[in-house]
Enzyme design. Structure first.
Site, PDB file in Angstrom:
ATOM      1  N   CYS A  31       2.938 -38.358   6.869  1.00  0.00           N
ATOM      2  CA  CYS A  31       1.582 -38.880   7.012  1.00  0.00           C
ATOM      3  C   CYS A  31       1.596 -40.393   7.233  1.00  0.00           C
ATOM      4  O   CYS A  31       1.935 -40.841   8.326  1.00  0.00           O
ATOM      5  CB  CYS A  31       0.741 -38.466   5.809  1.00  0.00           C
ATOM      6  SG  CYS A  31      -1.021 -38.452   6.191  1.00  0.00           S
TER       7      CYS A  31
ATOM      8  N   HIS B  87       1.560 -32.952   5.370  1.00  0.00           N
ATOM      9  CA  HIS B  87       2.291 -33.075   4.101  1.00  0.00           C
ATOM     10  C   HIS B  87       3.025 -31.760   3.841  1.00  0.00           C
ATOM     11  O   HIS B  87       2.582 -30.956   3.009  1.00  0.00           O
ATOM     12  CB  HIS B  87       1.310 -33.345   2.955  1.00  0.00           C
ATOM     13  CG  HIS B  87       0.720 -34.709   2.982  1.00  0.00           C
ATOM     14  ND1 HIS B  87       1.390 -35.812   2.500  1.00  0.00           N
ATOM     15  CD2 HIS B  87      -0.467 -35.160   3.440  1.00  0.00           C
ATOM     16  CE1 HIS B  87       0.629 -36.887   2.654  1.00  0.00           C
ATOM     17  NE2 HIS B  87      -0.504 -36.515   3.222  1.00  0.00           N
TER      18      HIS B  87
ATOM     19  N   GLU C 203       5.405 -31.178   2.128  1.00  0.00           N
ATOM     20  CA  GLU C 203       5.871 -31.061   0.739  1.00  0.00           C
ATOM     21  C   GLU C 203       4.975 -30.138  -0.087  1.00  0.00           C
ATOM     22  O   GLU C 203       5.427 -29.524  -1.044  1.00  0.00           O
ATOM     23  CB  GLU C 203       5.977 -32.448   0.078  1.00  0.00           C
ATOM     24  CG  GLU C 203       4.669 -33.207  -0.141  1.00  0.00           C
ATOM     25  CD  GLU C 203       4.252 -34.067   1.050  1.00  0.00           C
ATOM     26  OE1 GLU C 203       4.684 -33.783   2.181  1.00  0.00           O
ATOM     27  OE2 GLU C 203       3.477 -35.030   0.836  1.00  0.00           O
TER      28      GLU C 203
HETATM   29  N1  GLN Z   1      -3.848 -43.803   4.954  1.00  0.00           N
HETATM   30  C1  GLN Z   1      -3.466 -42.948   6.018  1.00  0.00           C
HETATM   31  C2  GLN Z   1      -4.640 -42.184   6.620  1.00  0.00           C
HETATM   32  O1  GLN Z   1      -5.679 -42.121   6.027  1.00  0.00           O
HETATM   33  C3  GLN Z   1      -2.378 -41.973   5.560  1.00  0.00           C
HETATM   34  C4  GLN Z   1      -2.849 -41.004   4.521  1.00  0.00           C
HETATM   35  C5  GLN Z   1      -1.729 -40.272   3.851  1.00  0.00           C
HETATM   36  O2  GLN Z   1      -0.587 -40.678   3.914  1.00  0.00           O
HETATM   37  N2  GLN Z   1      -2.045 -39.197   3.185  1.00  0.00           N
HETATM   38  O3  GLN Z   1      -4.521 -41.632   7.681  1.00  0.00           O
END
Ligand code: GLN
Length: 559
Positions: free
Chosen positions: A380, A506, A508
């Protein structure tokens, strides 16, 4: 009709109530029972989405986009079932519903009270999970018996007994037996007090799980059994265990599962724990060690990255190796790099995050891994910093950035999703939950997944700006996975690098000890190759066919 197991905690928080509940779940699943789990949280926040990970640990995301307590991650990993947002109810969400009903006039002028209206809504949340395709609902009550805010929950679970019938419900209380160093004794008094408090609320525990540093003497069990009015067979001990996945075995050896099955009138058939035991055998006899750095902002509270750590462990166990995690504060990267302190890493993970603190450090770490052929997985925000790094240093786009960190950047290589879709309203919400992505057929990510259609969970607002995609690809950074409409970059990978892969998702959150996440397997495989000085191409970075099982397609329509 579904049976209910309620798990409460006493004496202190952080006793591992969630892990105890989840381990119990595994022992029931291993008998072919259909289990679901739930966490009732006494805090006022409507959900943990806005809670600081420093304070509360990671926000776990479900397929349907629920932002939930991290215990749901334990539940999913142990019972191997994908839960929904309904598996987490907070005091805040319960009041929100009751108050909304009150505003709509649904109480017809009556006085709205904690009992029965709040307790009714709590029971409603519990009943909602007891569907016809579930045999056992395990509900963990967060907080500690004796807290003021836990009272409505204890009252609700007490009332449940009459509602579902004695033979369909049982209560497990998890407490602490501290060891007092100077006198060299284990103490039962806190447990006695906690059980007394629980009973004063009308809940008589059927079983007590005694958490302790080391094993507890039988004499103490007898004493607790007598004083708490709990059968001796129901007083079990779960000493600290460094390997979480061993807890089901500990509870089994103590007979907790059989004892509760007899209370619930369920057949105590022999559980099939072969797969679990094989996994534990691999964890206990690692063939090698890999050192993976996690470059994060919240490294002083590792729970902030709980699922990332677990996913690394699952992947390590798949490869039969041990993972040594090094916590690296992104704000300290520059100094560490200057001192050559990251050279020994076999791989790194740049995890998700919000806000600008430490961002330049993450970008520097991404550059270091790219330029020194260190395997790196970006999750992300991790993907986003890899793109920023590549655009700055490889495409020469000076000052390239995400508009999250520099709204006025000349090169907004990461931008709000809405901006990319031509929508000017920036008040958009996050992209949450499971979304399908299409992977390029001959890509590295497709090889790792063994599929070109994948489904991972998301929690973000920003995206790769598609106007830069072509230039990135020409220079070797491919967007190898896209949303089905081709608009959003979901996966990236760098040509010619041992492993420089990022995902906007994600993965994970979906990694399970018996079904590790493919990208984590790939990272650990590449890290192992580096550690052993082998050619990464020769390594089975992907779990064998079938090892990962199959997941149902996304439950949300792809956007
Ligand atoms: N801050 C970034 C976004 O909003 C990444 C978010 C995250 O890593 N979950 O896209």
């Amino acid at each position: 009709m579904a049976k209910h197991i309620f798990v409460t905690g006493g004496v202190a928080s952080s006793l591992g109530k969630g892990l105890t509940a989840a381990s119990l779940g595994r022992l029931l699943v291993a008998r072919g029972l259909r289990v679901t789990m739930q966490k009732l949280d006494p805090y006022i926040n409507v959900d943990p989405g806005t809670l600081n990970p420093y304070e509360h640990g990671e926000v776990f995301v479900t397929d349907d986009g629920g932002e939930t307590d991290l215990d749901l991650g334990h539940y999913e990993r142990f019972i191997d079932v994908s839960l929904t947002r309904d598996s987490n109810a907070t005091t805040g969400s319960i009041y929100q519903k009751v108050l909304a009903d009150e505003r709509r006039g649904e109480y017809l002028g009556r006085t709205v009270q904690v009992i029965p209206h709040i307790t009714d809504e709590i029971k409603e949340r519990i009943r909602k999970l007891a569907t016809s395709d579930v045999d056992v609902v395990i509900t963990e009550v967060g907080g500690t018996v004796g807290d003021i805010e836990i009272l409505p929950f204890l009252e609700a679970i007490r009332q449940m007994r009459l509602e579902v019938g004695r033979q369909n419900i049982c209560y497990v209380h998890v407490t602490l037996v501290p060891f007092i160093g100077p006198s060299g004794e284990q103490k039962t008094k806190p447990t006695q007090h906690s059980v007394t408090e629980l009973r004063s609320r009308g809940v008589q525990p059927d079983a007590i799980v005694l958490r302790s540093e080391g094993p507890i003497e039988d004499g103490l069990r007898n004493k607790i059994s007598n004083l708490s009015d709990v059968e001796l067979a129901g007083v079990v001990n779960a000493p600290d265990s460094s390997i979480l996945y061993e807890i089901p075995m500990v509870l089994r050896s103590e007979g907790l599962d059989s004892f509760l099955l007899s209370i619930l009138g369920l057949d105590d058939v022999e559980p099939d724990l072969a797969e679990w035991e094989a996994m534990l055998a691999r964890i206990n006899a690692p063939q090698a060690k890999v050192r993976i750095g996690i470059i994060g902002k919240y490294v002083t509270l590792p729970d902030a990255y709980l699922s990332v750590v677990e996913a690394l462990r699952h992947a390590a166990s798949y490869h039969g190796v041990e993972v040594d995690i090094e916590w690296i504060r992104s704000e300290e990267i520059e100094g560490l790099l200057a001192a050559g302190r990251l050279r020994h890493l076999d791989g790194m993970v740049i995890p998700g995050g919000f806000g600008s603190r430490g961002i330049e450090g993450k970008i520097a770490a991404a550059a270091y891994s790219r330029q020194n052929d260190i395997p790196c997985l970006g999750l992300c925000l991790g993907l986003q910093v890899m793109v920023v790094e590549f655009c700055r240093n490889e495409l020469g786009l000076l000052g390239a950035n995400s508009t999250e960190f520099d709204p006025n950047t000349l090169h907004p290589v990461i931008d709000l999703m809405h901006a990319q879709r031509g929508i000017s309203d920036k008040g958009g919400t996050m992209r949450l939950g499971a979304y399908v992505a299409r992977l390029a057929p001959r890509s590295r990510v497709a090889a790792m997944y063994g599929d070109t259609l994948v489904n991972e969970r998301h929690r973000h607002r920003y995206e790769v700006n598609s106007t830069y995609r072509e230039r990135m690809a020409e220079a070797g950074l491919q967007c190898s996975g896209l949303s089905p409409d081709g608009r959003l970059a979901e996966f990236i990978e760098l040509d010619g690098h041992s492993f420089w892969v990022g995902t906007q998702a994600h993965p994970e959150f979906k990694s399970r000890p018996n079904r590790p996440a493919p990208l984590f397997c790939g990272l650990v495989g590449a890290a192992l190759a580096r550690a052993e000085g082998r050619n990464p191409q020769l390594l089975p970075a992907t779990p064998a066919a079938g090892a990962l099982g199959t997941e149902p397609p996304g439950i949300r329509p792809p956007d």
